[in-house]
Design a protein around this motif. Structure first.
Motif, PDB file in Angstrom:
ATOM      1  N   LEU A   1       0.820  -1.209   0.000  1.00 61.54           N
ATOM      2  CA  LEU A   1       0.000   0.000   0.000  1.00 61.54           C
ATOM      3  C   LEU A   1       0.856   1.262   0.000  1.00 61.54           C
ATOM      4  CD1 LEU A   1      -2.756  -1.155   2.499  1.00 61.54           C
ATOM      5  CD2 LEU A   1      -3.106  -0.578   0.095  1.00 61.54           C
ATOM      6  N   PHE A   2       1.926   1.272   0.789  1.00 60.86           N
ATOM      7  CA  PHE A   2       2.784   2.457   0.816  1.00 60.86           C
ATOM      8  C   PHE A   2       3.504   2.656  -0.514  1.00 60.86           C
ATOM      9  CE2 PHE A   2       2.597   2.869   5.504  1.00 60.86           C
ATOM     10  CZ  PHE A   2       2.482   4.248   5.565  1.00 60.86           C
ATOM     11  N   LEU A   3       4.020   1.580  -1.066  1.00 65.21           N
ATOM     12  CA  LEU A   3       4.730   1.716  -2.340  1.00 65.21           C
ATOM     13  C   LEU A   3       3.757   2.079  -3.459  1.00 65.21           C
ATOM     14  CD1 LEU A   3       7.330  -1.194  -2.191  1.00 65.21           C
ATOM     15  CD2 LEU A   3       7.569   1.189  -1.476  1.00 65.21           C
ATOM     16  N   ALA A   4       2.534   1.536  -3.413  1.00 68.68           N
ATOM     17  CA  ALA A   4       1.527   1.925  -4.399  1.00 68.68           C
ATOM     18  C   ALA A   4       1.146   3.387  -4.225  1.00 68.68           C
ATOM     19  CB  ALA A   4       0.301   1.024  -4.275  1.00 68.68           C
ATOM     20  N   ALA A   5       1.053   3.845  -2.973  1.00 66.74           N
ATOM     21  CA  ALA A   5       0.801   5.266  -2.726  1.00 66.74           C
ATOM     22  C   ALA A   5       1.938   6.118  -3.282  1.00 66.74           C
ATOM     23  CB  ALA A   5       0.632   5.515  -1.232  1.00 66.74           C
ATOM     24  N   GLY A   6       3.163   5.620  -3.131  1.00 70.23           N
ATOM     25  CA  GLY A   6       4.303   6.325  -3.717  1.00 70.23           C
ATOM     26  C   GLY A   6       4.207   6.378  -5.232  1.00 70.23           C
ATOM     27  N   SER A   7       3.705   5.308  -5.832  1.00 66.79           N
ATOM     28  CA  SER A   7       3.499   5.298  -7.281  1.00 66.79           C
ATOM     29  C   SER A   7       2.478   6.353  -7.684  1.00 66.79           C
ATOM     30  CB  SER A   7       3.046   3.909  -7.741  1.00 66.79           C
ATOM     31  OG  SER A   7       2.835   3.867  -9.132  1.00 66.79           O
ATOM     32  N   VAL A   8       1.411   6.492  -6.882  1.00 70.96           N
ATOM     33  CA  VAL A   8       0.409   7.526  -7.152  1.00 70.96           C
ATOM     34  C   VAL A   8       1.027   8.913  -7.030  1.00 70.96           C
ATOM     35  CG1 VAL A   8      -1.708   8.585  -6.270  1.00 70.96           C
ATOM     36  CG2 VAL A   8      -1.538   6.098  -6.452  1.00 70.96           C
ATOM     37  N   ILE A   9       1.779   9.136  -5.957  1.00 69.91           N
ATOM     38  CA  ILE A   9       2.423  10.437  -5.746  1.00 69.91           C
ATOM     39  C   ILE A   9       3.404  10.730  -6.878  1.00 69.91           C
ATOM     40  CG2 ILE A   9       3.946  11.726  -4.201  1.00 69.91           C
ATOM     41  CD1 ILE A   9       2.722  10.041  -1.885  1.00 69.91           C
ATOM     42  N   HIS A  10       4.146   9.700  -7.293  1.00 67.77           N
ATOM     43  CA  HIS A  10       5.087   9.847  -8.405  1.00 67.77           C
ATOM     44  C   HIS A  10       4.352  10.219  -9.689  1.00 67.77           C
ATOM     45  CE1 HIS A  10       7.799   8.349 -11.641  1.00 67.77           C
ATOM     46  NE2 HIS A  10       8.752   8.774 -10.833  1.00 67.77           N
ATOM     47  N   GLY A  11       3.228   9.543  -9.949  1.00 73.36           N
ATOM     48  CA  GLY A  11       2.463   9.838 -11.155  1.00 73.36           C
ATOM     49  C   GLY A  11       1.779  11.185 -11.115  1.00 73.36           C
ATOM     50  N   MET A  12       1.440  11.665  -9.888  1.00 71.17           N
ATOM     51  CA  MET A  12       0.750  12.945  -9.725  1.00 71.17           C
ATOM     52  C   MET A  12       1.712  14.118  -9.556  1.00 71.17           C
ATOM     53  SD  MET A  12      -2.664  12.743  -9.702  1.00 71.17           S
ATOM     54  CE  MET A  12      -3.144  14.161  -8.723  1.00 71.17           C
TER      55      MET A  12
ATOM     56  N   LEU B   1       5.780  -4.033  -6.747  1.00 73.36           N
ATOM     57  CA  LEU B   1       4.376  -3.941  -6.368  1.00 73.36           C
ATOM     58  C   LEU B   1       3.637  -5.231  -6.697  1.00 73.36           C
ATOM     59  CD1 LEU B   1       3.439  -0.314  -7.532  1.00 73.36           C
ATOM     60  CD2 LEU B   1       3.857  -1.101  -5.213  1.00 73.36           C
ATOM     61  N   VAL B   2       3.889  -5.766  -7.866  1.00 77.67           N
ATOM     62  CA  VAL B   2       3.217  -7.007  -8.273  1.00 77.67           C
ATOM     63  C   VAL B   2       3.623  -8.160  -7.359  1.00 77.67           C
ATOM     64  CG1 VAL B   2       3.006  -8.704 -10.131  1.00 77.67           C
ATOM     65  CG2 VAL B   2       2.951  -6.262 -10.668  1.00 77.67           C
ATOM     66  N   ILE B   3       4.907  -8.239  -7.019  1.00 75.96           N
ATOM     67  CA  ILE B   3       5.380  -9.320  -6.129  1.00 75.96           C
ATOM     68  C   ILE B   3       4.705  -9.209  -4.767  1.00 75.96           C
ATOM     69  CG2 ILE B   3       7.390 -10.259  -4.939  1.00 75.96           C
ATOM     70  CD1 ILE B   3       9.081  -9.360  -7.342  1.00 75.96           C
ATOM     71  N   LEU B   4       4.642  -7.995  -4.228  1.00 77.22           N
ATOM     72  CA  LEU B   4       3.987  -7.802  -2.930  1.00 77.22           C
ATOM     73  C   LEU B   4       2.492  -8.086  -3.015  1.00 77.22           C
ATOM     74  CD1 LEU B   4       5.853  -4.576  -1.763  1.00 77.22           C
ATOM     75  CD2 LEU B   4       5.936  -6.806  -0.641  1.00 77.22           C
ATOM     76  N   ALA B   5       1.885  -7.789  -4.162  1.00 79.04           N
ATOM     77  CA  ALA B   5       0.468  -8.095  -4.339  1.00 79.04           C
ATOM     78  C   ALA B   5       0.232  -9.596  -4.299  1.00 79.04           C
ATOM     79  CB  ALA B   5      -0.038  -7.503  -5.650  1.00 79.04           C
ATOM     80  N   VAL B   6       1.110 -10.356  -4.943  1.00 81.59           N
ATOM     81  CA  VAL B   6       0.995 -11.816  -4.923  1.00 81.59           C
ATOM     82  C   VAL B   6       1.141 -12.327  -3.487  1.00 81.59           C
ATOM     83  CG1 VAL B   6       2.061 -13.975  -5.674  1.00 81.59           C
ATOM     84  CG2 VAL B   6       1.769 -12.091  -7.293  1.00 81.59           C
ATOM     85  N   LEU B   7       2.108 -11.797  -2.754  1.00 81.09           N
ATOM     86  CA  LEU B   7       2.295 -12.204  -1.354  1.00 81.09           C
ATOM     87  C   LEU B   7       1.087 -11.825  -0.506  1.00 81.09           C
ATOM     88  CD1 LEU B   7       6.052 -11.204  -0.871  1.00 81.09           C
ATOM     89  CD2 LEU B   7       5.116 -13.511  -1.061  1.00 81.09           C
ATOM     90  N   SER B   8       0.468 -10.685  -0.808  1.00 77.52           N
ATOM     91  CA  SER B   8      -0.713 -10.268  -0.062  1.00 77.52           C
ATOM     92  C   SER B   8      -1.902 -11.189  -0.336  1.00 77.52           C
ATOM     93  CB  SER B   8      -1.089  -8.822  -0.428  1.00 77.52           C
ATOM     94  OG  SER B   8      -0.053  -7.927  -0.082  1.00 77.52           O
ATOM     95  N   VAL B   9      -1.896 -11.852  -1.471  1.00 78.69           N
ATOM     96  CA  VAL B   9      -2.967 -12.790  -1.806  1.00 78.69           C
ATOM     97  C   VAL B   9      -2.734 -14.140  -1.133  1.00 78.69           C
ATOM     98  CG1 VAL B   9      -4.068 -14.090  -3.674  1.00 78.69           C
ATOM     99  CG2 VAL B   9      -3.549 -11.657  -3.973  1.00 78.69           C
ATOM    100  N   VAL B  10      -1.505 -14.657  -1.237  1.00 78.80           N
ATOM    101  CA  VAL B  10      -1.243 -16.032  -0.788  1.00 78.80           C
ATOM    102  C   VAL B  10      -0.671 -16.098   0.622  1.00 78.80           C
ATOM    103  CG1 VAL B  10      -0.826 -16.714  -3.169  1.00 78.80           C
ATOM    104  CG2 VAL B  10       1.115 -16.086  -1.733  1.00 78.80           C
TER     105      VAL B  10
END
Length: 635
Positions: free
Chosen positions: A343-354, A459-468
């Motif tokens: 979530l934090f790194l995804a938020a950073g991605s949003v901040i980076h994109g914005m 982000l994708v790797i952490l998303a997979v870990l968050s699922v499994v």
């Protein structure tokens, strides 16, 4: 393997030295490779340690005798057992992904090399904390992460507010650290040692004074309250958002804030002897969980929402510890590391994109421009909210089951209330940020873009870990083949005789567990759906700060806790400091010293008038002296 264990913490330290000394003259690609590569090597060595611990038990590696004073002998040594090796995997694994992400996020920063040097030093300190075989080693790492958090939170030190946030984190952590240090002193006074194996091994036979164990546990928990941001020492953590986003992810997810949870879990043999201390831990955790979650409901800074979420989730972990569910707390530490880093790194991605924007009221509709970031953020949000079969679903459900079994319906209901608030503010964050129409400026809309692969792959790797990740410790009544695997892992005993974590037994009927799980799951799903209709529409945007009134305004201003602390502690201490500085230091001490010097100078100046070079005055002085001498003899 014993010979390679010291490399696990010292490889990041080597990365710190290389980047710190030579990084300013190296290409950024080389700096990023050194910083991330050393941590990847530590992770691979940690995996090898995990396999060896699983096969043959704990590993005890001593580098040298640190010092010996009378009967106290302290080694610079490492204890790699079931608990520490699991923390090593989390710290190095998630830390490596954050390092890789930082290559893209910090690429344009002029102090790129310094940032990676600090990150490596942070990981080195955290590994010392979890790998040390005694309380002194733990304290070294404890203070190390405190220092590094100060350096990283205030990394952009040209901004005065960021420097204040770094100072706040450093000073508030020192308050907790004093409690930890006194607790270590009391441990030595009681057991004559600060080595884990000596202390925990002596518990069955040593005769303890009444209240000593409780005092030790409470003092250690004061240290945990500071490091893991529990009431009343929690206000530094939201302000820590001043640092770059990878720092927020590192501090909040996998390292510093989990140190307090690790400390209590490590000392579980002591806490298990003190029901009063465990009750205190649970009460503080529950209050923190609910209080921080309420504040998170009305925050509009994307990172502040996640910050209060971290405080709330840490409170839930301490509730589990207070209930004796040590393995459940560590299970939630694990899943939280996955989805909170995500979530934090995804938020950073949003901040980076914005282009640096952090106010969610100026976002909206980002799922179209940033599809990868949107999907991983959705997974992280659903995981922390307890959506079925995601990681947070299993770890939270286990804690709720223990609160029902060991605390009763009231505890279960209050813990569930905190979890309900979590689902509400996280869904609010998701829908306001990614749904509806874009509400930013035309310049921000033009700048809007998906992050590069070096940021999205972690982000994708952490998303997979968050699922499994939740399948590490599935409930026994589901019969999925790996029932309570992580709990059984933590129930082991180290070869040195050091207790790791006893597996607390859950005495609930399967029907009761099914009922509890169904209720909490249904509530989480209902909140996710209802939040879409409330926050997914433009007409229900968060109101501007100036228009907030009543309780909403109080919550948005975080119950004015910072202002209360400022009034009760900061301002009086500042006034006292100014008084002592001016009247005691300048007027008193400096005035006395300078006054003596000035008096000697003036006296010398007066006596100097006698030495004017006129021989008549000298003859007069000789005659007067002779007369006085004769009078003295006569008398």
């Amino acid at each position: 393997m014993n010979q390679l264990i010291p490399l696990i913490p010292f490889l990041p330290f080597i990365g710190f030295l290389v980047n710190g000394l030579f990084g300013s003259r190296l290409p950024k690609s080389v700096v990023g490779f050194i910083g991330s590569g050393t941590l990847l090597a530590s992770f691979l060595l940690s995996v090898a340690c995990f396999n060896q611990v699983a096969a043959s038990g704990a590993i005890h590696s001593v580098l040298y005798n640190f010092f010996t004073v009378d009967s106290l002998a302290v080694n610079f040594g490492f204890l790699v057992d079931h608990l520490s090796v699991w923390m090593m995997l989390i710290v190095t694994g998630v830390g490596f992904l954050i390092h890789v992400y930082s290559i893209g996020y910090m690429h344009d920063d002029e102090a790129f090399w310094k940032f990676f040097a600090y990150l490596n030093l942070f990981i080195f300190s955290m590994l010392l904390l979890v790998m040390g075989d005694n309380f002194l080693m733990l304290f070294f790492g404890w203070e190390g992460v405190g220092l590094c958090s100060y350096l990283l939170i205030g990394f952009w030190n040209k901004n005065r507010e960021y420097v204040k946030a770094a100072n706040k984190a450093f000073i508030m952590n020192r308050i907790g650290d004093l409690g930890l240090l006194i607790g270590i002193f009391l441990i030595f006074r009681t057991f004559g040692s600060i080595n884990y194996s000596d202390i925990f091994g002596a518990l069955p036979t040593v005769r303890l004074e009444a209240g000593v164990v409780t005092a030790i546990c409470l003092l250690l928990f004061i240290g945990a309250m500071g490091k893991s941001a529990q009431i009343p020492l929690y206000t530094w953590l939201p302000d820590a958002m001043a640092g770059p986003t990878p720092v927020s992810a590192l501090i909040h997810a996998a390292t510093m804030v989990t140190a307090g949870v690790y400390l209590v879990a490590r000392c579980n043999p002591l806490y298990s002897l003190s029901p009063d201390a465990m009750q205190f831990v649970a009460v503080i955790g529950l209050i923190t969980c609910i209080f921080a979650a309420i504040i998170g409901l009305r925050q509009n800074d994307i990172k502040k929402v996640l910050a209060y979420s971290t405080v709330s989730q840490l409170g839930l972990m301490f509730v589990a510890l207070g209930m004796g569910a040590y393995a459940s707390a560590m299970f939630h530490v694990t899943t939280h590391a996955f989805f909170k880093a995500l979530l934090f790194l995804a938020a950073g991605s949003v901040i980076h994109g914005m282009g640096g924007e952090q106010d969610i009221r100026n976002m909206g509709g980002l799922r179209k421009a940033m599809p990868i970031t949107f999907w991983v953020f959705l997974i992280g949000t659903f995981a922390i909210s307890g959506f079925p079969l995601l990681s947070g679903f299993f770890s939270k459900d286990e804690i709720f089951a223990f609160t029902w079994a060991n605390g009763g319906k009231l505890w279960w209901g209050l813990a569930g209330l905190g979890a309900m608030f979590t689902a509400i503010y996280m869904c609010r964050l998701l829908y306001v940020t990614f749904f509806g129409e874009f509400r930013g400026t035309s310049e921000q809309k033009h700048h809007l873009h998906e992050s590069p692969a070096v940021m999205t792959v972690p982000l994708v790797i952490l998303a997979v870990l968050s699922v499994v990740g939740g399948f590490l410790n599935t409930p026994h009544f589901l019969h999925l083949g790996n029932d309570q695997w992580l709990a059984h892992w933590f129930s082991g005993m180290g070869a040195s005789g050091t207790a790791v974590i006893p597996m607390a037994e859950l005495h609930l009927e399967p029907s009761t567990e099914w009922t509890l799980m169904t209720f909490t799951t249904s509530l989480a799903v209902a909140i996710i759906i209802a939040s879409y209709f409330i926050y997914g529409k433009k007409s229900n945007l968060p109101v501007p700060d100036a228009e907030q009134t009543g309780l909403t305004r109080v919550i948005a201003n975080k119950f004015y806790v910072d202002e209360i602390y400022d009034f009760l502690f900061v301002r009086p201490i500042q006034k006292l400091s100014r008084f002592l500085h001016y009247y005691v230091d300048i007027q008193g001490i400096d005035g006395l010293v300078n006054g003596i010097g000035a008096g000697v100078q003036r006296l010398g100046a007066e006596f100097r008038k006698l030495q004017n070079g006129n021989i008549e005055y000298y003859l007069l002085g000789m005659v007067a002296g002779a007369v006085l001498l004769l009078l003295t003899l006569f008398v």
